[in-house]
Design an enzyme around this catalytic site. Structure first.
Site, PDB file in Angstrom:
ATOM      1  N   GLU A  63       8.982   5.185  -5.389  1.00  0.00           N
ATOM      2  CA  GLU A  63       8.654   4.308  -6.513  1.00  0.00           C
ATOM      3  C   GLU A  63       9.204   2.903  -6.285  1.00  0.00           C
ATOM      4  O   GLU A  63       9.970   2.660  -5.344  1.00  0.00           O
ATOM      5  CB  GLU A  63       9.196   4.936  -7.806  1.00  0.00           C
ATOM      6  CG  GLU A  63       8.535   6.290  -8.054  1.00  0.00           C
ATOM      7  CD  GLU A  63       8.924   6.939  -9.373  1.00  0.00           C
ATOM      8  OE1 GLU A  63       9.875   6.460 -10.039  1.00  0.00           O
ATOM      9  OE2 GLU A  63       8.260   7.927  -9.738  1.00  0.00           O
ATOM     10  N   GLU A  74       1.989  12.619  -1.326  1.00  0.00           N
ATOM     11  CA  GLU A  74       0.859  13.037  -0.478  1.00  0.00           C
ATOM     12  C   GLU A  74       0.407  11.901   0.430  1.00  0.00           C
ATOM     13  O   GLU A  74       0.133  12.091   1.620  1.00  0.00           O
ATOM     14  CB  GLU A  74      -0.331  13.477  -1.338  1.00  0.00           C
ATOM     15  CG  GLU A  74      -0.086  14.712  -2.172  1.00  0.00           C
ATOM     16  CD  GLU A  74       0.491  14.410  -3.552  1.00  0.00           C
ATOM     17  OE1 GLU A  74       1.273  13.438  -3.681  1.00  0.00           O
ATOM     18  OE2 GLU A  74       0.169  15.147  -4.486  1.00  0.00           O
ATOM     19  N   CYS A 112      -3.074  13.487  -7.436  1.00  0.00           N
ATOM     20  CA  CYS A 112      -3.799  12.538  -8.291  1.00  0.00           C
ATOM     21  C   CYS A 112      -5.129  12.159  -7.630  1.00  0.00           C
ATOM     22  O   CYS A 112      -5.373  12.476  -6.455  1.00  0.00           O
ATOM     23  CB  CYS A 112      -2.948  11.285  -8.533  1.00  0.00           C
ATOM     24  SG  CYS A 112      -2.894  10.146  -7.128  1.00  0.00           S
ATOM     25  N   CYS A 115      -4.922  10.221  -4.294  1.00  0.00           N
ATOM     26  CA  CYS A 115      -4.502  11.063  -3.160  1.00  0.00           C
ATOM     27  C   CYS A 115      -5.634  11.992  -2.731  1.00  0.00           C
ATOM     28  O   CYS A 115      -5.835  12.235  -1.542  1.00  0.00           O
ATOM     29  CB  CYS A 115      -3.257  11.868  -3.520  1.00  0.00           C
ATOM     30  SG  CYS A 115      -1.781  10.841  -3.613  1.00  0.00           S
TER      31      CYS A 115
END
Ligand code: THU
Length: 158
Positions: A63, A74, A112, A115
């Site tokens: 992050e 991923e 997500c 990804c």
């Protein structure tokens, strides 16, 4: 008019039911949750990609204070894998996560949309299905391919 029903096959299995190779991949993904940099969400994700040269390439979510600049586990793993082993092909990916309690999530999490799109392209590059293993504390889901997570995917503009 014709209706198309797109089926997503998901096997729900226990850790002991996995092959040794799949267990190793899950272990690697679980281990990577400990290396995540997630001071904002406190949600730690680990991913492990198995390549056809036998290498396991791992990643964790990273992050950033400028939130959109971070990246999921991923894609960290997938981009590293193809950047460092451009001639190797993906064969499987395992994903694991720990929530704010510090415990592994009870139910598996799933990649997500961004990804899925990235993984779909590496699957296409591999010209073969890339197995997806989603690990949770209670259940482990095994999907036969990235396609099954992203039906009707956009794969090329050619
Ligand atoms: N995240 C992943 O790394 N992979 C996923 O599949 C879902 C979400 C990360 C992004 C962010 O750092 C944190 O988990 C919370 O969304």
């Amino acid at each position: 008019m014709k209706e198309l029903n797109i089926i997503t096959p998901v096997l729900s299995v226990g850790y002991d039911e996995l092959s040794e190779s799949d267990r190793r991949l899950v272990d690697a993904a679980r281990g990577m949750t400990r290396k995540s940099y997630a001071p904002y969400s406190l949600f730690s994700v680990g991913a492990a990609v198995l390549l056809d040269n036998g290498e396991i390439v791992t990643g964790s979510n990273q992050e950033n204070a400028a939130y959109p600049s971070g990246i999921c586990a991923e894609r960290t793993a997938a981009f590293y894998a193809n950047a460092n082993y451009p001639d190797a092909r993906f064969t499987a990916i395992a994903i694991a996560a720990r929530d704010t309690s510090g415990e592994e999530v009870a139910e598996p999490i799933s990649p997500c949309g961004a990804c899925r799109q990235v993984l779909a392209e590496y699957e296409q590059l591999a010209s073969r299905d890339v197995k997806v293993i989603l690990a949770g504390r209670g259940n482990i889901y095994v999907l036969p391919s990235v396609k099954s997570l992203l039906p009707l995917a956009f794969t090329s503009f050619e």
